[in-house]
Scaffold this active site. Structure first.
Site, short mmCIF file in Angstrom:
data_model
loop_
_atom_site.label_atom_id
_atom_site.label_comp_id
_atom_site.label_asym_id
_atom_site.label_seq_id
_atom_site.Cartn_x
_atom_site.Cartn_y
_atom_site.Cartn_z
N TYR A 52 0.85 -1.19 0.00
CA TYR A 52 0.00 0.00 0.00
C TYR A 52 0.88 1.24 0.00
O TYR A 52 1.82 1.32 0.80
CB TYR A 52 -0.90 0.04 1.24
CG TYR A 52 -2.32 -0.34 0.91
CD1 TYR A 52 -3.06 0.42 0.01
CD2 TYR A 52 -2.93 -1.44 1.49
CE1 TYR A 52 -4.36 0.08 -0.32
CE2 TYR A 52 -4.22 -1.79 1.17
CZ TYR A 52 -4.93 -1.03 0.26
OH TYR A 52 -6.21 -1.36 -0.06
N GLU A 54 -0.54 4.75 -0.52
CA GLU A 54 -1.39 5.93 -0.75
C GLU A 54 -0.57 7.19 -0.54
O GLU A 54 0.26 7.26 0.38
CB GLU A 54 -2.59 5.91 0.20
CG GLU A 54 -3.63 4.89 -0.23
CD GLU A 54 -4.75 4.72 0.77
OE1 GLU A 54 -4.77 5.42 1.80
OE2 GLU A 54 -5.61 3.85 0.52
N ASP A 201 -7.49 13.45 -24.42
CA ASP A 201 -7.35 12.05 -24.01
C ASP A 201 -6.61 11.35 -25.17
O ASP A 201 -7.20 11.02 -26.19
CB ASP A 201 -8.74 11.45 -23.81
CG ASP A 201 -8.69 9.97 -23.48
OD1 ASP A 201 -7.59 9.37 -23.56
OD2 ASP A 201 -9.76 9.41 -23.16
N THR A 227 -4.16 6.20 -21.53
CA THR A 227 -3.86 4.87 -21.02
C THR A 227 -2.38 4.62 -21.31
O THR A 227 -1.74 5.38 -22.05
CB THR A 227 -4.68 3.77 -21.72
OG1 THR A 227 -4.44 3.86 -23.13
CG2 THR A 227 -6.16 3.90 -21.44
N LYS A 230 -1.78 1.00 -24.93
CA LYS A 230 -2.16 0.88 -26.35
C LYS A 230 -0.90 1.10 -27.18
O LYS A 230 0.01 0.28 -27.13
CB LYS A 230 -3.30 1.84 -26.67
CG LYS A 230 -4.57 1.55 -25.84
CD LYS A 230 -5.73 2.42 -26.24
CE LYS A 230 -7.02 2.04 -25.55
NZ LYS A 230 -7.25 2.74 -24.29
N ARG A 236 -1.47 -2.38 -18.56
CA ARG A 236 -2.78 -1.71 -18.53
C ARG A 236 -2.77 -0.67 -17.42
O ARG A 236 -2.42 -0.98 -16.28
CB ARG A 236 -3.90 -2.71 -18.21
CG ARG A 236 -4.00 -3.88 -19.13
CD ARG A 236 -5.32 -4.57 -18.96
NE ARG A 236 -6.33 -3.81 -19.66
CZ ARG A 236 -6.45 -3.78 -20.98
NH1 ARG A 236 -5.65 -4.48 -21.74
NH2 ARG A 236 -7.38 -3.07 -21.55
N1 DSN Z 1 -11.88 0.20 -24.90
C1 DSN Z 1 -10.85 1.03 -25.49
C2 DSN Z 1 -10.78 0.87 -26.96
O1 DSN Z 1 -10.89 -0.25 -27.41
O2 DSN Z 1 -10.59 1.84 -27.67
C3 DSN Z 1 -11.00 2.44 -25.11
O3 DSN Z 1 -11.12 2.51 -23.74
#
Ligand code: DSN
Length: 436
Positions: A52, A54, A201, A227, A230, A236
């Site tokens: 933990y 925080e 975003d 994120t 990707k 993730r």
């Molecule tokens: N679910 C993601 C996507 O496939 O683009 C976005 O959060």
């Protein structure tokens, strides 16, 4: 060698083994997925999951955080270097958590914001009526053009008209299914004109932005969320950064503690304690590893190849008589409108799945099908480019997809496509062990 997991929990081990085999033996074309390095997998499978922590490095609510501080500082410093940012928070558990923190830090319930319509490629957290962003805040949308020279693209004049009409508190940029780059400078001019915050975003395109193959938002956007899994090819998770001119008090944000806070303070406290409890330190360790990888020259070459592969894939679809939304792509994905092929997205996803080609059905702009059926499929190149595929391989993949889609009820032809898919996968190996 038998692992402890295999010996002591064979059911879980078997599911992992099957998933690794599925990833190895199929063509992964989901635009939001990628394959992390063994080093990232190893960093995540560690005892940091027990801790933990925080708070932030040097200011924790728990003892024993000295090594958590080290790993979080590594992640933060590497992320700042990667995006040339002065501030970052690497704790969001996901992109949706990062976005929730952005809203919490900048908006009051009921405030109006302007984002890209989900039906035109936007994301659930950009104001969908079934998401907190559309439930708690007043979402207004801009979209893409139906026809004309900007068909399938955003017309900035229309964004400006809409912004002037509704005077939003925030304008959001970013998408889940938009294959063109954004004009951040034009968005910023509009935001300044209506006195709004500008939030990007960049979940889908972060790796391409870090590598310099897409426009750089850092001089134009106030807040940038993403994120990390990707195109950035990390574990993730999520992250928030601040653009280059934004470390000044921003008087419009209502002070919640009797003083005007800096945006960095507002965002830090929106992540914790606002949205989350303890950060996932094992994932932050994985983020640190991935950010170092993304800073290397090989990653720039990889990102450039991702874009070249997507362009080759889109062009091959056009040459084969498919409708590609906006007739091409600037980034890692393309969106295929299947209406002229008399197929729905749902049918195409199922047929391609039988050939071990993984895609997702997707709404296309001005779709007449429901989100469960859709008229399109979304395709991306990040994952298979990680495996080493180049333009000719993607052209071959399109020919396989075409064969499968045109012969969806012919099991023998689908089996032949499946065999070709397997041959490609064998030529570009992925993970050679089940556990990292
Ligand atoms: N679910 C993601 C996507 O496939 O683009 C976005 O959060």
């Amino acid at each position: 060698m038998t692992s402890l997991l295999q010996q002591n929990d064979p059911a879980v081990f078997e599911a992992i083994e099957n998933e690794v085999r599925r990833q190895n033996d199929g063509l992964e074309l989901i635009a939001s997925e990628n394959f992390v390095s063994r080093e990232v997998l190893q960093a995540m499978g560690t005892a940091f999951t027990n801790k933990y922590a925080e708070g932030l490095p040097g200011k924790r609510y728990y003892g024993g955080c000295q090594f958590a501080d080290v790993v979080e500082d590594l992640a933060r410093d590497r992320a700042k270097a990667l995006f040339k940012a002065d501030w970052v928070n690497v704790q969001p558990h996901s992109g949706a958590s990062a976005n929730a923190a952005v809203y919490l830090a900048t908006m009051n319930p009921g405030d109006t914001f302007l984002g890209l319509d989900l039906a035109h490629g936007g994301h659930l957290t950009h104001g969908s009526p079934v998401n907190f962003s559309g439930i708690l805040y007043k979402a207004e949308y801009y979209g893409v053009e139906k026809s004309g020279p900007l068909a399938g693209r955003i017309d900035m004049d229309r964004v400006r008209e809409k912004a002037l009409a509704i005077r939003p508190r925030m304008i959001s940029i970013g998408a889940s299914a938009y294959s063109r780059d954004f004009d951040y400078e034009a968005f910023r001019a509009i935001a300044d004109e209506v006195d709004a915050l500008l939030w990007l975003d960049m979940a889908h395109t972060a790796g391409l932005i870090a590598s310099g193959v897409l426009n750089d938002p850092m001089d134009h956007c106030h807040i940038i969320s993403t994120t990390t899994h990707k195109t950035l090819r990390g574990p993730r998770g999520g992250m928030i950064l601040i653009g280059n001119d934004f470390e000044n008090p921003f008087g419009k944000v209502a002070p919640k503690s009797g003083r005007v806070k800096r945006m960095s303070e507002l965002l830090d406290s929106a992540v914790f304690p606002g949205m989350q409890g303890g950060p996932l330190m094992h994932v932050i360790a994985g983020k640190a590893v991935a950010f170092a990888e993304a800073g290397r020259e090989e990653f720039k070459t990889y990102s450039a190849q991702v874009v070249k592969n997507a362009a080759a894939m889109a062009q091959e679809f056009v040459d084969r008589g498919y409708e590609v939304v906006s007739e091409g792509t600037d980034n890692h994905m393309c969106l295929i409108d299947l209406r002229n092929k008399k197929l729905t997205g749902k049918e195409a996803e199922a047929v391609l799945g039988q050939a071990e080609i993984t895609v997702n059905k997707n709404m296309v702009p001005f779709d007449d099908q429901s989100p469960f059926v859709t008229s399109g499929i979304r395709l991306g190149t990040p994952a298979m480019t990680t495996r080493g595929l180049v333009e000719d391989d993607f052209r071959r993949i399109v020919s396989l997809m075409d064969r499968a889609l045109m012969n969806g009820d012919d099991e023998a032809k689908l089996a032949a496509v499946r065999a070709d898919v397997f041959e490609i996968c064998q030529a570009f190996p992925l993970y050679d062990t089940v556990l990292a």
